[in-house]
Design a protein around this motif. Sequence first.
Motif, PDB file in Angstrom:
ATOM      1  N   ARG A 154      35.155 -46.664 -31.497  1.00  0.00           N
ATOM      2  CA  ARG A 154      35.212 -45.278 -31.941  1.00  0.00           C
ATOM      3  C   ARG A 154      33.941 -44.584 -31.462  1.00  0.00           C
ATOM      4  O   ARG A 154      32.838 -45.013 -31.765  1.00  0.00           O
ATOM      5  CB  ARG A 154      35.335 -45.192 -33.468  1.00  0.00           C
ATOM      6  CG  ARG A 154      36.676 -45.665 -34.000  1.00  0.00           C
ATOM      7  CD  ARG A 154      36.813 -45.321 -35.474  1.00  0.00           C
ATOM      8  NE  ARG A 154      35.788 -45.987 -36.266  1.00  0.00           N
ATOM      9  CZ  ARG A 154      35.934 -47.182 -36.851  1.00  0.00           C
ATOM     10  NH1 ARG A 154      37.066 -47.848 -36.709  1.00  0.00           N
ATOM     11  NH2 ARG A 154      34.956 -47.706 -37.567  1.00  0.00           N
ATOM     12  N   LYS A 174      30.847 -42.228 -31.208  1.00  0.00           N
ATOM     13  CA  LYS A 174      29.989 -41.547 -32.168  1.00  0.00           C
ATOM     14  C   LYS A 174      30.090 -40.031 -31.963  1.00  0.00           C
ATOM     15  O   LYS A 174      30.184 -39.541 -30.833  1.00  0.00           O
ATOM     16  CB  LYS A 174      28.536 -41.983 -32.004  1.00  0.00           C
ATOM     17  CG  LYS A 174      28.272 -43.454 -32.324  1.00  0.00           C
ATOM     18  CD  LYS A 174      28.380 -43.747 -33.799  1.00  0.00           C
ATOM     19  CE  LYS A 174      27.929 -45.173 -34.101  1.00  0.00           C
ATOM     20  NZ  LYS A 174      28.146 -45.562 -35.505  1.00  0.00           N
ATOM     21  N   SER A 210      39.456 -35.648 -37.727  1.00  0.00           N
ATOM     22  CA  SER A 210      38.374 -36.531 -38.146  1.00  0.00           C
ATOM     23  C   SER A 210      38.008 -36.180 -39.577  1.00  0.00           C
ATOM     24  O   SER A 210      38.303 -35.080 -40.067  1.00  0.00           O
ATOM     25  CB  SER A 210      37.154 -36.402 -37.230  1.00  0.00           C
ATOM     26  OG  SER A 210      36.649 -35.087 -37.245  1.00  0.00           O
ATOM     27  N   THR A 217      38.009 -41.183 -36.788  1.00  0.00           N
ATOM     28  CA  THR A 217      36.558 -41.012 -36.882  1.00  0.00           C
ATOM     29  C   THR A 217      36.198 -40.516 -38.273  1.00  0.00           C
ATOM     30  O   THR A 217      36.755 -39.522 -38.754  1.00  0.00           O
ATOM     31  CB  THR A 217      36.073 -39.994 -35.834  1.00  0.00           C
ATOM     32  OG1 THR A 217      36.271 -40.533 -34.531  1.00  0.00           O
ATOM     33  CG2 THR A 217      34.601 -39.666 -36.031  1.00  0.00           C
ATOM     34  N   GLN A 252      32.789 -39.408 -40.269  1.00  0.00           N
ATOM     35  CA  GLN A 252      31.369 -39.122 -40.106  1.00  0.00           C
ATOM     36  C   GLN A 252      30.716 -38.830 -41.456  1.00  0.00           C
ATOM     37  O   GLN A 252      31.401 -38.432 -42.401  1.00  0.00           O
ATOM     38  CB  GLN A 252      31.176 -37.959 -39.138  1.00  0.00           C
ATOM     39  CG  GLN A 252      31.980 -36.724 -39.475  1.00  0.00           C
ATOM     40  CD  GLN A 252      32.121 -35.789 -38.297  1.00  0.00           C
ATOM     41  OE1 GLN A 252      31.191 -35.075 -37.968  1.00  0.00           O
ATOM     42  NE2 GLN A 252      33.292 -35.765 -37.678  1.00  0.00           N
ATOM     43  N   ASP A 308      30.889 -43.300 -38.264  1.00  0.00           N
ATOM     44  CA  ASP A 308      31.137 -43.008 -36.856  1.00  0.00           C
ATOM     45  C   ASP A 308      30.384 -41.794 -36.328  1.00  0.00           C
ATOM     46  O   ASP A 308      30.558 -41.410 -35.171  1.00  0.00           O
ATOM     47  CB  ASP A 308      32.636 -42.788 -36.624  1.00  0.00           C
ATOM     48  CG  ASP A 308      33.466 -43.965 -37.108  1.00  0.00           C
ATOM     49  OD1 ASP A 308      33.040 -45.110 -36.887  1.00  0.00           O
ATOM     50  OD2 ASP A 308      34.524 -43.723 -37.717  1.00  0.00           O
TER      51      ASP A 308
END
Length: 266
Positions: free
Chosen positions: A6, A8, A167, A212, A214, A234
């Motif tokens: 995955r 960043k 995401s 993803t 974050q 991620d």
Amino acid sequence: MKPGQRRKVVVGNWKMHTTAAEATQLAQGVVDGVGNEDGVSVILCPPFPYLALVGAILKRSRITLGAQNMYPEKKGAFTGEVSPTMLLDVGCKYVILGHSERRHKMGESDAFINQKVRFALASGLDVILCVGETLEQRKANQTEAMLDRQLNSGLADVPVADLPRISIAYEPVWAIGNADHHATPQQAEDAHAILRGRFSKLFGKEAAEAVTIQYGGSVEPDNAAAFLSRNGVDGALVGGASLKADELLAIVRAGINEGRVEMQPT
């Protein structure tokens, strides 16, 4: 899919900051600092008045333009609102939806956020969906229940084909800009695991491994590596630190370094 596969992601959310001159200088500084580096996806989300200005600076760079919000209609009598059609017209690819400030300061409901998510995707924008609990909810051991509810509601009736364009950003509301309460990297990792597990139940293991997720709880240059090195984290949704090019670039570099470590064969 292994976590290292995955990519960043670092998102700079400028919130209600910058003038035209400041936005120009900041965007150019980030573009110059990132250069041809492609180890991390970088997204800048300036205020609405400066989207076109920043978008012009980002052209021919590796940085993508995003918006901080939108209204779920193409056009109409919605004074003060901005449509996804307008965002696409000025070059946006992404939009942040469900941000904690929209939920808790502007009173946006789970249902309204879901309406936005579905409309954004249908209009052609990729979505960064924010979820997270308050301090009171965490103290009451409601973190998992709140994340479960917000993810379920936010992604209700979203077509499976659109999942690659979504995401998730985990925002512990109690840790954002709060000098008295800081989330630890372990707490971030635990919350991301909860979210990935729920995503798996909703859409299957393969989709959960691909999504993803974050972290967005006051990420700064001095703690970025600690968060980005955690399993399942991620990327970063960055607020205050995204207002200084050198600070945002330091976070980007942390993401690049951690991405390289994860991609190394074991």
